[in-house]
Motif scaffolding. Structure first.
Motif, short mmCIF file in Angstrom:
data_model
loop_
_atom_site.label_atom_id
_atom_site.label_comp_id
_atom_site.label_asym_id
_atom_site.label_seq_id
_atom_site.Cartn_x
_atom_site.Cartn_y
_atom_site.Cartn_z
N ILE A 44 -1.91 28.34 8.77
CA ILE A 44 -1.73 26.93 9.14
C ILE A 44 -2.76 26.56 10.21
N ALA A 45 -2.96 27.45 11.18
CA ALA A 45 -3.95 27.16 12.24
C ALA A 45 -5.35 27.02 11.64
N ALA A 46 -5.68 27.88 10.67
CA ALA A 46 -7.02 27.81 10.06
C ALA A 46 -7.21 26.45 9.36
N MET A 47 -6.16 25.97 8.71
CA MET A 47 -6.27 24.68 8.00
C MET A 47 -6.27 23.51 9.01
N PHE A 48 -5.47 23.64 10.05
CA PHE A 48 -5.49 22.62 11.12
C PHE A 48 -6.90 22.53 11.73
N ARG A 49 -7.57 23.69 11.83
CA ARG A 49 -8.92 23.71 12.43
C ARG A 49 -9.87 22.84 11.59
N ILE A 50 -9.68 22.88 10.27
CA ILE A 50 -10.51 22.03 9.39
C ILE A 50 -10.21 20.56 9.69
N ALA A 51 -8.93 20.25 9.87
CA ALA A 51 -8.56 18.86 10.20
C ALA A 51 -9.25 18.44 11.50
N ALA A 52 -9.24 19.33 12.49
CA ALA A 52 -9.86 19.00 13.78
C ALA A 52 -11.37 18.80 13.63
N GLU A 53 -12.02 19.71 12.88
CA GLU A 53 -13.47 19.59 12.66
C GLU A 53 -13.83 18.28 11.99
N ARG A 54 -13.02 17.90 11.00
CA ARG A 54 -13.32 16.68 10.23
C ARG A 54 -12.74 15.43 10.89
N LYS A 55 -12.05 15.62 12.02
CA LYS A 55 -11.45 14.48 12.74
C LYS A 55 -10.48 13.68 11.87
N VAL A 56 -9.66 14.40 11.10
CA VAL A 56 -8.59 13.76 10.32
C VAL A 56 -7.27 14.39 10.73
N PRO A 57 -6.17 13.66 10.63
CA PRO A 57 -4.88 14.25 11.01
C PRO A 57 -4.35 15.23 9.97
N ALA A 58 -3.45 16.10 10.43
CA ALA A 58 -2.63 16.92 9.56
C ALA A 58 -1.29 16.20 9.45
N TYR A 59 -0.85 15.93 8.22
CA TYR A 59 0.44 15.27 7.96
C TYR A 59 1.40 16.36 7.50
N VAL A 60 2.41 16.63 8.32
CA VAL A 60 3.12 17.90 8.15
C VAL A 60 4.62 17.76 7.94
N HIS A 61 5.08 18.35 6.84
CA HIS A 61 6.51 18.67 6.66
C HIS A 61 6.64 20.09 7.19
N THR A 62 7.40 20.26 8.24
CA THR A 62 7.40 21.51 9.00
C THR A 62 8.05 22.67 8.24
N ARG A 63 7.91 23.86 8.78
CA ARG A 63 8.35 25.09 8.14
C ARG A 63 9.87 25.12 7.91
N THR A 99 0.85 -1.20 0.00
CA THR A 99 0.00 0.00 0.00
C THR A 99 0.88 1.24 0.00
N VAL A 100 0.65 2.15 -0.96
CA VAL A 100 1.43 3.39 -1.03
C VAL A 100 0.50 4.60 -0.88
N LEU A 101 0.79 5.40 0.11
CA LEU A 101 -0.05 6.58 0.38
C LEU A 101 0.83 7.83 0.33
N ASP A 102 0.35 8.87 -0.35
CA ASP A 102 1.07 10.14 -0.32
C ASP A 102 0.31 11.06 0.64
N LEU A 103 0.74 11.02 1.89
CA LEU A 103 0.01 11.79 2.91
C LEU A 103 0.66 13.15 3.15
N GLU A 104 1.88 13.36 2.69
CA GLU A 104 2.55 14.64 2.93
C GLU A 104 2.14 15.68 1.88
N ALA A 105 2.62 15.52 0.66
CA ALA A 105 2.31 16.50 -0.38
C ALA A 105 0.85 16.40 -0.79
N GLY A 106 0.35 15.15 -0.92
CA GLY A 106 -1.04 14.94 -1.27
C GLY A 106 -1.39 15.43 -2.67
N VAL A 107 -2.69 15.53 -2.92
CA VAL A 107 -3.17 15.92 -4.24
C VAL A 107 -4.30 16.94 -4.11
#
Ligand SMILES: [Zn+2]
Length: 481
Positions: A206-225, A98-106
């Motif tokens: 970033i906080a605004a987008m993280f808030r969407i992750a929290a609302e939808r109960k999905v993780p944020a997969y992050v390559h940091t700043r 199984t190959v998942l692109d969770l960092e860059a995504g689509v």
């Protein structure tokens, strides 16, 4: 007469039994990190699922005799940018199912999943990518799709494009957020961030987008700043404030010299109740595209390296200021020599840290060997040869732990990463005495050795040590299939 009937029925049943498994793996050493089972068992596969785990050998339409070999759940790669048929075939030889692109995504998401249908030897999936959503917000109509594959679309925007380098106002924030929500509605596996590639994305964005992750109960997969503990603290604090679950990608390159402190910080955050995880690839060099914002002025201080620590992937030559500028204009992949073995080893051995390749698409057979050798390298080099961690623990880091990272919000992942009745028949068979990576920086696509069979949804994609070139049993992994 009655006796005859009984005999006839039994005969029928035994016939049915003989017919009932499509594929059987007999006499293997089954290692299942989910249950710690480590014993000789016989596995029967029917209709793509594990249908029997038996103490005695099983009959089947096709029988693979795997005595002396480990039969493990297929490896799940949480960080795989190379998602072409060819990239997947190279990874299949490394035991990946199984190959998942969770960092860059689509982004857009539905179109990407559609385009992947019937092309995939392995199971595949992706997050909705903040990078691509951000470019769509700044450059109307721009559909990057798979960022790691279609980076030429960004290169066409010239040096320092707005999508990476301009601070978002309310209008762009709204477009970006809507794009990300749409991606999640279309089945994306969370939200992927490469903040390093979008340096103008302010903490508020970033906080605004993280808030969407929290609302939808999905993780944020992050390559940091940036690289080092300060940027990882920034991501952790944003996740704490917003309530988002957080996965830090490639902790080897993200933490660099701060590995001990970073692992301690992640453990402490977990102990305090935060949903946080991380992963590592087993190499001391990183790789990315030279034209990206990661190499905007100031990169030497951020990465703590200089020109000579970069190699042009196509030729292997080390860079100078002159060739850096020339190749940055041209665009393409570089290898970045930036990590120390002791820090990478610390992460590989650390409990809970998963193994993920960060494999990038191979272009004309060139690229970073992590896309071809990550998993065999951990099993053969780090577990067997260096005795850095027991085999069962190494396997857990590439099977059950990645499955569990997702299964809370992607129900179909409950069928992966384990040898269990009813689980998907994603299975990797390897020889624990010989399994080893063969890919090098000079020859980055050379297949790993000691992995004779790799089965995806009951279908062999590697059989008797050979790739089954026409096999396409991979299925989409989505939140709502
Ligand atoms: Zn990255």
């Amino acid at each position: 007469m009655k006796l005859f009937l009984l005999f006839a029925v039994c005969f029928q049943i035994s016939l049915c039994f003989a017919e009932e498994f499509d594929l059987v793996l007999n006499n293997g050493r089954v290692m299942d990190p989910a249950t710690n089972l480590d014993a000789v068992r016989h596995i029967g596969i029917r209709e793509g699922k594990i249908a029997a785990i038996s103490d005695t050998p099983l009959p089947g339409k096709k029988i693979l005799e795997v005595k002396g070999h480990v039969v493990a759940p297929g490896f799940i790669d949480l960080h795989a940018h190379g998602q072409t048929t060819g990239d997947m075939q190279i990874k299949a030889c490394d035991g990946v199912t199984t190959v998942l692109d969770l960092e860059a995504g689509v982004y857009p998401v539905a179109a990407w999943y559609r385009a992947m249908e019937d092309t995939a030897p392995l199971n595949y999936g992706a997050t909705v990518g903040h990078i691509a959503a951000r470019f769509a917000a700044f450059h109307p109509g721009m559909e990057i799709g798979h960022w790691a594959v279609n980076r030429a679309k960004i290169a066409g925007l010239g040096a320092e494009p707005d999508g990476a380098n301009k601070v978002a106002r309310d209008a762009e924030l709204k477009l970006m957020g809507d794009a990300i929500k749409r991606g999640l509605d279309e089945g994306a596996l969370g939200i992927g961030f490469g903040i390093n590639y979008t340096p103008a994305a302010a903490p508020g964005e970033i906080a605004a987008m993280f808030r969407i992750a929290a609302e939808r109960k999905v993780p944020a997969y992050v390559h940091t700043r940036a690289f080092g503990i300060a940027a990882i603290e920034e991501a952790i604090n944003a996740a704490k404030t917003t309530g988002a679950a957080l996965h830090i990608v490639h902790v080897g390159s993200s933490a660099i010299g701060d590995m001990r402190e970073v692992l301690k910080l992640i453990d402490a955050s977990k102990a305090a109740g935060m949903d946080i995880s991380t992963e590592v690839y087993p190499y001391t060099a990183a790789s990315t595209v030279l034209e990206s914002a990661m190499f905007n002025p100031g990169w030497q201080a951020n990465l703590k390296i200089d020109y000579g620590d970069l190699a042009w992937a196509a030729t292997g030559e080390r860079l100078t200021q002159e060739s850096f500028e020339r190749y940055r204009n041209e665009g393409g992949w570089v290898i970045i020599y930036m990590m120390k073995d002791e820090n990478v080893e610390m992460a590989i051995a650390h409990p809970g840290v998963m193994i993920a390749s960060d494999g990038v698409p191979f272009i004309d057979g060139k690229g970073h060997p992590r896309g071809a050798g990550t998993f065999a390298r951990v099993l053969g080099h780090y577990s067997r040869e260096k005795k850095l961690l027991p085999l069962m623990e190494a396997l857990a880091k590439m099977t059950i732990l990645p499955a569990q990272r997702l299964e809370g919000y992607v129900p179909m992942m409950k069928g992966k990463g384990r040898i269990a009745l009813g689980a998907d028949a994603d299975i990797t068979v390897f020889d624990p005495a010989t399994v080893i990576d063969r890919a090098t920086f000079e020859s980055p696509t050379t297949a790993s050795a000691g992995i004779p069979h790799v089965i995806v949804n009951g279908v062999p994609v590697v059989l008797d040590g050979k790739l089954v070139k026409e096999a396409r049993p991979g299925r989409a992994v989505r939140i709502n299939p």
